[in-house]
Design an enzyme around this catalytic site. Structure first.
Site, PDB file in Angstrom:
ATOM      1  N   ASP A   1      -2.183   5.684  -1.761  1.00  0.00           N
ATOM      2  CA  ASP A   1      -2.140   4.127  -1.343  1.00  0.00           C
ATOM      3  C   ASP A   1      -0.628   3.579  -1.571  1.00  0.00           C
ATOM      4  OD1 ASP A   1      -2.599   1.503  -1.259  1.00  0.00           O
ATOM      5  OD2 ASP A   1      -4.343   1.672  -2.712  1.00  0.00           O
ATOM      6  N   ILE A   2      -0.343   3.051  -0.493  1.00  0.00           N
ATOM      7  CA  ILE A   2       1.186   2.348  -0.537  1.00  0.00           C
ATOM      8  C   ILE A   2       1.341   1.191  -1.221  1.00  0.00           C
ATOM      9  CG2 ILE A   2       0.859   0.842   1.652  1.00  0.00           C
ATOM     10  CD1 ILE A   2       3.480   1.934   2.708  1.00  0.00           C
TER      11      ILE A   2
ATOM     12  N   GLY B   1      -7.108  -2.542   7.293  1.00  0.00           N
ATOM     13  CA  GLY B   1      -6.648  -1.265   7.307  1.00  0.00           C
ATOM     14  C   GLY B   1      -5.574  -1.549   5.984  1.00  0.00           C
TER      15      GLY B   1
ATOM     16  N   ASP C   1      -2.879  -3.399   6.058  1.00  0.00           N
ATOM     17  CA  ASP C   1      -2.419  -4.770   6.128  1.00  0.00           C
ATOM     18  C   ASP C   1      -3.570  -5.485   5.044  1.00  0.00           C
ATOM     19  OD1 ASP C   1      -1.369  -7.219   6.998  1.00  0.00           O
ATOM     20  OD2 ASP C   1      -2.261  -7.331   8.700  1.00  0.00           O
TER      21      ASP C   1
ATOM     22  N   THR D   1      -1.528   4.274  13.841  1.00  0.00           N
ATOM     23  CA  THR D   1      -2.288   5.327  14.012  1.00  0.00           C
ATOM     24  C   THR D   1      -3.792   4.937  13.318  1.00  0.00           C
ATOM     25  OG1 THR D   1      -1.916   6.071  11.787  1.00  0.00           O
ATOM     26  CG2 THR D   1      -0.665   6.815  13.883  1.00  0.00           C
ATOM     27  N   GLY D   2      -4.187   3.778  13.095  1.00  0.00           N
ATOM     28  CA  GLY D   2      -5.643   3.191  12.704  1.00  0.00           C
ATOM     29  C   GLY D   2      -6.012   2.451  13.710  1.00  0.00           C
ATOM     30  N   VAL D   3      -6.378   1.421  13.630  1.00  0.00           N
ATOM     31  CA  VAL D   3      -7.245   0.675  14.509  1.00  0.00           C
ATOM     32  C   VAL D   3      -6.372   0.357  15.917  1.00  0.00           C
ATOM     33  CG1 VAL D   3      -7.772  -1.773  14.853  1.00  0.00           C
ATOM     34  CG2 VAL D   3      -8.016  -0.957  12.710  1.00  0.00           C
ATOM     35  N   TYR D   4      -5.156   0.648  15.918  1.00  0.00           N
ATOM     36  CA  TYR D   4      -4.058   0.542  17.099  1.00  0.00           C
ATOM     37  C   TYR D   4      -4.505   1.973  17.918  1.00  0.00           C
ATOM     38  CZ  TYR D   4      -2.573  -4.059  16.232  1.00  0.00           C
ATOM     39  OH  TYR D   4      -2.377  -5.634  15.745  1.00  0.00           O
TER      40      TYR D   4
HETATM   41  N1  AR6 Z   1      -2.101   2.853   2.154  1.00  0.00           N
HETATM   42  C1  AR6 Z   1      -1.299   3.654   2.984  1.00  0.00           C
HETATM   43  N2  AR6 Z   1      -1.971   3.808   4.211  1.00  0.00           N
HETATM   44  C2  AR6 Z   1      -3.128   3.213   4.664  1.00  0.00           C
HETATM   45  C3  AR6 Z   1      -3.706   2.392   3.523  1.00  0.00           C
HETATM   46  C4  AR6 Z   1      -3.082   2.323   2.387  1.00  0.00           C
HETATM   47  N3  AR6 Z   1      -3.761   1.418   1.428  1.00  0.00           N
HETATM   48  N4  AR6 Z   1      -4.747   2.062   4.307  1.00  0.00           N
HETATM   49  C5  AR6 Z   1      -4.818   2.639   5.532  1.00  0.00           C
HETATM   50  N5  AR6 Z   1      -3.788   3.210   5.686  1.00  0.00           N
HETATM   51  P1  AR6 Z   1      -3.929   0.517  10.309  1.00  0.00           P
HETATM   52  P2  AR6 Z   1      -2.488  -0.175  12.674  1.00  0.00           P
HETATM   53  C6  AR6 Z   1      -3.426   4.011   6.877  1.00  0.00           C
HETATM   54  O1  AR6 Z   1      -5.519   0.312  11.101  1.00  0.00           O
HETATM   55  O2  AR6 Z   1      -3.275   0.871  13.341  1.00  0.00           O
HETATM   56  C7  AR6 Z   1      -4.936  -4.373  10.724  1.00  0.00           C
HETATM   57  O3  AR6 Z   1      -5.996  -4.826  10.822  1.00  0.00           O
HETATM   58  C8  AR6 Z   1      -4.514   4.332   7.834  1.00  0.00           C
HETATM   59  O4  AR6 Z   1      -4.981   5.428   7.432  1.00  0.00           O
HETATM   60  O5  AR6 Z   1      -3.901  -0.295   8.963  1.00  0.00           O
HETATM   61  O6  AR6 Z   1      -1.201  -0.355  12.826  1.00  0.00           O
HETATM   62  C9  AR6 Z   1      -3.651  -5.124  11.171  1.00  0.00           C
HETATM   63  O7  AR6 Z   1      -3.893  -6.521  10.751  1.00  0.00           O
HETATM   64  C10 AR6 Z   1      -3.578   4.765   9.282  1.00  0.00           C
HETATM   65  O8  AR6 Z   1      -2.915   5.953   9.240  1.00  0.00           O
HETATM   66  O9  AR6 Z   1      -2.894  -0.335  11.273  1.00  0.00           O
HETATM   67  C11 AR6 Z   1      -3.619  -5.075  12.688  1.00  0.00           C
HETATM   68  O10 AR6 Z   1      -4.609  -5.969  13.329  1.00  0.00           O
HETATM   69  C12 AR6 Z   1      -2.351   3.727   8.994  1.00  0.00           C
HETATM   70  O11 AR6 Z   1      -2.565   3.232   7.866  1.00  0.00           O
HETATM   71  C13 AR6 Z   1      -3.983  -3.702  12.888  1.00  0.00           C
HETATM   72  O12 AR6 Z   1      -4.885  -3.096  11.871  1.00  0.00           O
HETATM   73  C14 AR6 Z   1      -2.372   2.462   9.764  1.00  0.00           C
HETATM   74  O13 AR6 Z   1      -3.802   1.977  10.178  1.00  0.00           O
HETATM   75  C15 AR6 Z   1      -2.870  -2.777  12.902  1.00  0.00           C
HETATM   76  O14 AR6 Z   1      -3.267  -1.367  13.173  1.00  0.00           O
END
Ligand code: AR6
Length: 168
Positions: free
Chosen positions: A10-11, A32, A34, A118-121
């Site tokens: 967890d970052i 996510g 954020d 790599t998550g929602v995007y």
């Molecule tokens: N620590 C580290 N990495 C994490 C954590 C954490 N606590 N939680 C999730 N991840 P995402 P995006 C990873 O969806 O694709 C948000 O709603 C996760 O497994 O968080 O850039 C923003 O407000 C994945 O590999 O970000 C934007 O609207 C990575 O973080 C949108 O999502 C990124 O996933 C951005 O989408």
């Protein structure tokens, strides 16, 4: 490259000069990583973000870390994946590059990145990892002020990809 580290976790728990947030253009929070960063930092982070007037895709802005162990949060916005033909790879590289540039300008030595986009995007994980590693390695080659960059991965799939690409 011994200044690049890989960690799964967890970052929001990382004790570094700055953690990078994978935000959206409003910079007003989301899900996510954020959402996790805003929850852990407390409401003062949102107050600070409101003053930043958003952030374009591929750009980066900085705030304090408030209740986080990290001193600063660098907020960047990765691209939404639309198939890769409308500049998504270049925008992702810019998000990493501009985050590092901002860290350097603030004389920050230790930075941790999540796997931006790599998550929602929905950016393909392997291609995103290749871009992330190349951009960071190229930056560090031309810079001595940043001592350590950690890729803080969360999911097993990204961990395996980074382990392979970093030859650990
Ligand atoms: N620590 C580290 N990495 C994490 C954590 C954490 N606590 N939680 C999730 N991840 P995402 P995006 C990873 O969806 O694709 C948000 O709603 C996760 O497994 O968080 O850039 C923003 O407000 C994945 O590999 O970000 C934007 O609207 C990575 O973080 C949108 O999502 C990124 O996933 C951005 O989408």
């Amino acid at each position: 490259m011994d200044r690049i580290q890989l960690l799964q976790g967890d970052i929001t728990e990382m004790h570094v000069d700055a953690i990078v947030n994978a935000a959206n253009r409003s910079l007003l929070g989301g899900g996510g990583v954020d959402g996790a960063i805003h929850r852990a930092a407390g409401s003062k982070l949102l107050e600070a973000c409101k003053k930043l007037d958003g952030c374009e895709t591929g750009e980066a802005k900085i705030t304090l870390g408030y209740r986080l162990p990290a001193r600063y949060v660098i907020h960047t916005v990765g691209p939404v994946w639309h198939g890769g033909q409308i500049g998504e790879p270049e925008q992702l590289a810019s998000a990493y590059y501009n985050s590092l540039k901002l860290a350097k300008e603030h004389q920050l030595a230790t930075i941790a990145f999540p796997n931006i986009s790599t998550g929602v995007y929905a950016f393909p994980k392997r291609q995103a990892a290749e871009i992330a590693i190349k951009t960071v390695a190229d930056f560090l080659k031309n810079d001595t002020s940043i001592e350590e960059v950690t890729f803080c991965v969360y999911d097993d799939e990204n961990y395996e990809i980074y382990e392979q690409l970093l030859e650990l």
